[in-house]
Design an enzyme around this catalytic site. Structure first.
Site, PDB file in Angstrom:
ATOM      1  N   ASP A 102       0.806  -1.214   0.000  1.00 40.84           N
ATOM      2  CA  ASP A 102       0.000   0.000   0.000  1.00 40.84           C
ATOM      3  C   ASP A 102       0.846   1.274   0.000  1.00 40.84           C
ATOM      4  O   ASP A 102       0.656   2.152   0.816  1.00 40.84           O
ATOM      5  CB  ASP A 102      -0.907  -0.062   1.253  1.00 40.84           C
ATOM      6  CG  ASP A 102      -1.870   1.102   1.353  1.00 40.84           C
ATOM      7  OD1 ASP A 102      -2.389   1.525   0.305  1.00 40.84           O
ATOM      8  OD2 ASP A 102      -2.094   1.588   2.474  1.00 40.84           O
ATOM      9  N   ASN A 117       6.872  -7.482   6.951  1.00 42.51           N
ATOM     10  CA  ASN A 117       5.643  -6.769   7.294  1.00 42.51           C
ATOM     11  C   ASN A 117       4.454  -7.540   6.761  1.00 42.51           C
ATOM     12  O   ASN A 117       4.347  -7.782   5.552  1.00 42.51           O
ATOM     13  CB  ASN A 117       5.621  -5.368   6.687  1.00 42.51           C
ATOM     14  CG  ASN A 117       4.339  -4.622   7.047  1.00 42.51           C
ATOM     15  OD1 ASN A 117       4.131  -4.260   8.201  1.00 42.51           O
ATOM     16  ND2 ASN A 117       3.466  -4.425   6.070  1.00 42.51           N
ATOM     17  N   GLU A 118       3.574  -7.938   7.666  1.00 39.19           N
ATOM     18  CA  GLU A 118       2.303  -8.565   7.325  1.00 39.19           C
ATOM     19  C   GLU A 118       2.411  -9.701   6.322  1.00 39.19           C
ATOM     20  O   GLU A 118       1.705  -9.726   5.306  1.00 39.19           O
ATOM     21  CB  GLU A 118       1.317  -7.507   6.827  1.00 39.19           C
ATOM     22  CG  GLU A 118       1.055  -6.443   7.878  1.00 39.19           C
ATOM     23  CD  GLU A 118      -0.181  -5.603   7.601  1.00 39.19           C
ATOM     24  OE1 GLU A 118      -0.608  -5.548   6.433  1.00 39.19           O
ATOM     25  OE2 GLU A 118      -0.718  -5.025   8.558  1.00 39.19           O
ATOM     26  N   ASN A 136      -0.285  -5.236  13.829  1.00 37.09           N
ATOM     27  CA  ASN A 136      -0.908  -4.182  13.035  1.00 37.09           C
ATOM     28  C   ASN A 136      -2.414  -4.420  13.128  1.00 37.09           C
ATOM     29  O   ASN A 136      -2.908  -5.415  12.589  1.00 37.09           O
ATOM     30  CB  ASN A 136      -0.474  -4.270  11.570  1.00 37.09           C
ATOM     31  CG  ASN A 136       1.006  -3.945  11.375  1.00 37.09           C
ATOM     32  OD1 ASN A 136       1.702  -3.574  12.322  1.00 37.09           O
ATOM     33  ND2 ASN A 136       1.489  -4.077  10.144  1.00 37.09           N
ATOM     34  N   TYR A 155     -10.939  -1.134   9.437  1.00 37.87           N
ATOM     35  CA  TYR A 155     -11.281  -2.191   8.469  1.00 37.87           C
ATOM     36  C   TYR A 155     -12.273  -3.181   9.064  1.00 37.87           C
ATOM     37  O   TYR A 155     -13.001  -3.853   8.347  1.00 37.87           O
ATOM     38  CB  TYR A 155     -10.022  -2.944   8.018  1.00 37.87           C
ATOM     39  CG  TYR A 155      -9.070  -2.077   7.225  1.00 37.87           C
ATOM     40  CD1 TYR A 155      -9.472  -1.479   6.043  1.00 37.87           C
ATOM     41  CD2 TYR A 155      -7.776  -1.858   7.674  1.00 37.87           C
ATOM     42  CE1 TYR A 155      -8.608  -0.670   5.324  1.00 37.87           C
ATOM     43  CE2 TYR A 155      -6.909  -1.056   6.959  1.00 37.87           C
ATOM     44  CZ  TYR A 155      -7.325  -0.463   5.785  1.00 37.87           C
ATOM     45  OH  TYR A 155      -6.476   0.335   5.073  1.00 37.87           O
ATOM     46  N   GLU A 158       1.061  -0.801  14.099  1.00 38.50           N
ATOM     47  CA  GLU A 158       0.110  -0.047  13.274  1.00 38.50           C
ATOM     48  C   GLU A 158      -1.255  -0.045  13.944  1.00 38.50           C
ATOM     49  O   GLU A 158      -1.704  -1.067  14.453  1.00 38.50           O
ATOM     50  CB  GLU A 158      -0.043  -0.664  11.864  1.00 38.50           C
ATOM     51  CG  GLU A 158       1.144  -0.433  10.962  1.00 38.50           C
ATOM     52  CD  GLU A 158       0.934  -0.941   9.530  1.00 38.50           C
ATOM     53  OE1 GLU A 158      -0.229  -1.044   9.084  1.00 38.50           O
ATOM     54  OE2 GLU A 158       1.949  -1.237   8.874  1.00 38.50           O
ATOM     55  N   TRP A 184      -0.248   4.401  12.779  1.00 41.67           N
ATOM     56  CA  TRP A 184      -0.148   4.431  11.325  1.00 41.67           C
ATOM     57  C   TRP A 184      -0.967   5.581  10.812  1.00 41.67           C
ATOM     58  O   TRP A 184      -2.141   5.588  11.021  1.00 41.67           O
ATOM     59  CB  TRP A 184      -0.654   3.105  10.733  1.00 41.67           C
ATOM     60  CG  TRP A 184      -0.305   2.989   9.282  1.00 41.67           C
ATOM     61  CD1 TRP A 184      -1.148   3.144   8.214  1.00 41.67           C
ATOM     62  CD2 TRP A 184       0.982   2.673   8.740  1.00 41.67           C
ATOM     63  NE1 TRP A 184      -0.455   2.967   7.050  1.00 41.67           N
ATOM     64  CE2 TRP A 184       0.842   2.680   7.342  1.00 41.67           C
ATOM     65  CE3 TRP A 184       2.230   2.406   9.301  1.00 41.67           C
ATOM     66  CZ2 TRP A 184       1.921   2.419   6.491  1.00 41.67           C
ATOM     67  CZ3 TRP A 184       3.286   2.152   8.458  1.00 41.67           C
ATOM     68  CH2 TRP A 184       3.123   2.155   7.062  1.00 41.67           C
ATOM     69  N   LYS A 222      -4.129   8.142   6.542  1.00 40.77           N
ATOM     70  CA  LYS A 222      -4.111   7.844   7.986  1.00 40.77           C
ATOM     71  C   LYS A 222      -3.104   8.708   8.741  1.00 40.77           C
ATOM     72  O   LYS A 222      -2.880   8.501   9.928  1.00 40.77           O
ATOM     73  CB  LYS A 222      -3.817   6.358   8.216  1.00 40.77           C
ATOM     74  CG  LYS A 222      -4.935   5.451   7.698  1.00 40.77           C
ATOM     75  CD  LYS A 222      -4.817   4.031   8.190  1.00 40.77           C
ATOM     76  CE  LYS A 222      -5.873   3.162   7.539  1.00 40.77           C
ATOM     77  NZ  LYS A 222      -5.657   2.920   6.097  1.00 40.77           N
TER      78      LYS A 222
HETATM   79  C1  EVA Z   1      -3.239   0.704   5.857  1.00 43.88           C
HETATM   80  N1  EVA Z   1      -2.168  -1.228   6.694  1.00 43.88           N
HETATM   81  O1  EVA Z   1      -4.179  -0.002   5.584  1.00 43.88           O
HETATM   82  C2  EVA Z   1      -1.910   0.070   6.209  1.00 43.88           C
HETATM   83  C3  EVA Z   1      -0.963  -0.036   5.046  1.00 43.88           C
HETATM   84  C4  EVA Z   1       0.316  -0.700   5.537  1.00 43.88           C
HETATM   85  O2  EVA Z   1      -0.693   1.233   4.512  1.00 43.88           O
HETATM   86  C5  EVA Z   1      -1.255  -2.228   6.703  1.00 43.88           C
HETATM   87  O3  EVA Z   1       1.112  -2.629   6.693  1.00 43.88           O
HETATM   88  O4  EVA Z   1      -1.545  -3.215   7.310  1.00 43.88           O
HETATM   89  C6  EVA Z   1       0.024  -2.098   5.956  1.00 43.88           C
HETATM   90  O5  EVA Z   1       1.288  -0.718   4.546  1.00 43.88           O
HETATM   91  O6  EVA Z   1      -3.348   1.919   5.890  1.00 43.88           O
END
Ligand code: EVA
Length: 607
Positions: free
Chosen positions: A167, A417-418, A472, A478, A512, A557, A576
């Site tokens: 992203d 990451n993730e 995160n 979400y 995050e 984040w 964000k």
């Molecule tokens: C997001 N979520 O949804 C963030 C992304 C990020 O920008 C994540 O690690 O889980 C990602 O890169 O805003």
């Protein structure tokens, strides 16, 4: 082992460094035909572009901004006669995502991976007291065999298009500084340091690698330039009486001067700033100098108007001033190692860094964080191509740790990451990645990776590898956003209760959490995307953080709004940010400032 030194270029009595930043010749190569057209000898046209910078946001056509393929850069570099006895290197801070370097038409270096430095040894091909034509073919295509992962597709128009599995916008080019350097043939190649505290004294142990056999001396100077300890040999221990420690937001730097000597003459000299501090994880505590710290800060990006991901000193300065203003003490270099100057600044300002390798998008989906929230499972690490990806990943870990290990600010390594962790195939992959990081780091700093929404106590097969569990989480965004946020809180607590029940005896961090917020939107009562909703979202999330003692940090984040690929999920980028992309505060910044300034450093600890 790497075949070039990762040491940051510095001038000393034996070393010369000439910056090559400025305007370079530039052209795109849609057909990928540059080599057959002899471009290594010189590229066509008159187009000029700044280095360092991403190439995308200067131009006014979408075809250039979205361009996928080869990009060519060219610059003449003058090499003085005096350098004849030296080894001559061109050092690229980064070339995203891969590069081939030609000097005077000769292919001299290749590098894969867009966020770490590499050197082209040009000693054998340069002409002295003359200009040398340096041509660099950079390529910005995404694949699943290199990190970060994604795809490159061909559109009906015949043009290629990058589809990131992550992203952030796929900015590319020569995004960091380029230097022409001269070092002695016998030179200092690598340095490791480690620290032990003993009351008010400290022991600094060191190992120096050189490219020859002459003896090495090491001397430590305090910030006032006074010599405080000396040692001989490529390995040794420096005893520092009454050591000034490098503390969180209260940094103190010493200077380590390393010399290769030959009969009283200096063969090579290099100076490395260091901070005397220890990092340890013990039960659920993160200890710096034996004292518990609660992290507060950000996931960031290198991202700003016009220059994209290009290193920008002014933006760096502004970001640190904002982080100080808001009471932050740490950040994660999401989702790739940042420019070296940023770590140098963190060393001076006493910020803690979780240093992340560019292993993002290791989850089969265009926007992994979305599909993960729906519980979708894919076996990312079971592909035929996984072994190739693993090699690229291990190489990036080696480059990152070798580059960054001497920064006192770096307190942990984030190795992915993730990623997809619900399939067994992830386990052997993780084992190699985590073992490699441990073997490369003399200081044995904690290792971690960030867990995506579907990596849960009952589904994640890899959290046991982490020394710090990094989550995160987006409950209230979400998952169960808006008026449903009370349900989000219930689900959030349910997950945290499940982690607590596992009794892992490890610190947890939120790497995050956040809600997209348009700086232009106000609404009473709130709706998602309004500044009022960002405020309510934070209230709920912080309430949950405050209820669990094993949560030892919060990195929201994101620090600032940033550019992403266009799509229905994003309004000209990810919003964000606590700050706008222009680095001005959203309302929430004042609330965070109040919270972070009032949390004690050892929050939730009785030590
Ligand atoms: C997001 N979520 O949804 C963030 C992304 C990020 O920008 C994540 O690690 O889980 C990602 O890169 O805003």
């Amino acid at each position: 082992m790497l075949d070039y030194s990762m040491l940051y270029p510095r001038e000393t009595v034996s070393r010369r460094v000439v910056s090559q930043d400025g305007m370079w010749k530039f052209c795109l190569d849609e057909q990928g035909a540059g080599e057959s057209l002899n471009w290594p000898e010189g590229i066509p046209g008159n187009e000029m572009i700044p280095v360092p910078a991403s190439f995308q946001d200067f131009y006014t056509t979408k075809e250039i901004r979205e361009y996928a393929g080869d990009l060519w850069y060219e610059k003449d570099m003058f090499v003085p006669e005096e350098w004849k006895e030296k080894k001559i290197l061109i050092r690229f801070g980064a070339a995203t995502h891969r590069a081939v370097v030609f000097v005077n038409g000769i292919r001299i270096a290749d590098h894969e991976g867009g966020f770490l430095p590499f050197c082209a040894d040009v000693t054998e091909v340069v002409r002295y007291n003359a200009c040398n034509k340096v041509v660099v073919k950079v390529n910005n295509e995404l694949t699943v065999t290199n990190i970060p992962c994604g795809q490159t597709v061909t559109l009906p128009t015949g043009r290629k298009m990058c589809k990131p599995y992550f992203d952030f916008f796929n900015y590319a080019g020569l995004q960091r500084s380029v230097w022409l350097t001269a070092v002695p043939k016998e030179s200092i190649f690598d340095i490791d340091t480690d620290y032990e505290l003993d009351g008010t004294d400290a022991k600094v142990s060191y190992t120096v690698k050189t490219t020859g056999e002459h003896p090495v001396t090491v001397e430590l100077f305090d910030a006032g330039g006074h010599s405080v300890a000396r040692s001989e040999g490529k390995e040794g221990v420096l005893s520092v009486k009454g050591a000034r420690l490098w503390e969180v937001r209260n940094a103190y730097l010493y200077r380590l001067a390393i010399r290769i000597m030959d009969d009283g003459e200096i063969v090579d000299e290099y100076e490395q700033e260091i901070g005397i501090r220890t990092v340890k994880v013990s039960k659920t505590e993160i200890l710096i100098n034996g004292k518990p710290v609660y992290l507060r800060g950000f996931g960031k990006h290198e991202d700003s108007d016009v220059v994209g991901r290009g290193f920008n000193m002014g933006v760096m300065k502004r970001d640190f001033e904002l982080m100080k203003w808001i009471g932050a003490n740490s950040f994660r270099t999401s989702h790739y190692p940042y420019s070296e100057e940023i770590y140098q600044m963190a060393d001076r300002e006493g910020f803690l860094i979780i240093d992340e390798v560019p292993a993002v998008g290791l989850f089969e989906s265009l926007m992994n964080f979305m599909e993960a929230s729906t519980g979708k499972k894919t076996a990312f690490f079971a592909k035929d191509t996984t072994p190739v990806l693993l090699q690229a990943h291990l190489r990036a870990i080696e480059e990152m740790i070798t580059r960054d290990k001497n920064h006192p600010s770096v307190i942990a390594w984030s190795l992915l990451n993730e990623p997809e962790t619900t399939d067994e195939a992830a386990v052997p992959y993780f084992k190699e990645v985590f073992d490699r990081a441990r073997s490369l780091d003399v200081q044995k700093r904690p290792r971690t990776f960030t867990l995506v929404m579907n990596s849960l106590p009952g589904t994640c097969k890899c959290y046991q590898f982490s020394d710090i569990i990094a989550l995160n989480r987006y409950y209230g965004w979400y998952v169960s956003g808006g008026y449903d946020i009370s349900n989000g809180e219930v689900l959030f607590r349910k997950e945290m209760d499940a982690w607590e029940a596992l009794n892992l005896d490890k610190p947890f961090l939120f790497t995050e959490y956040g809600a997209d917020t348009l700086a232009s939107e106000h609404k009473l009562p709130s709706v998602m995307w309004s500044q009022e909703y960002q405020d309510e979202y934070l209230d709920m999330t912080h309430k949950v953080f405050d209820s669990y003692d094993f949560i030892k940090g919060e990195q929201i984040w994101n620090f600032a709004d940033f550019q992403t690929t266009e799509g229905i999920m994003r309004v000209n980028g990810n919003k964000k940010g606590v700050f706008t992309r222009q680095r001005q505060p959203k309302d929430i910044a004042y609330k965070l400032k109040k919270r972070w300034e009032n949390l004690p450093l050892n929050y939730k600890s009785d030590i």
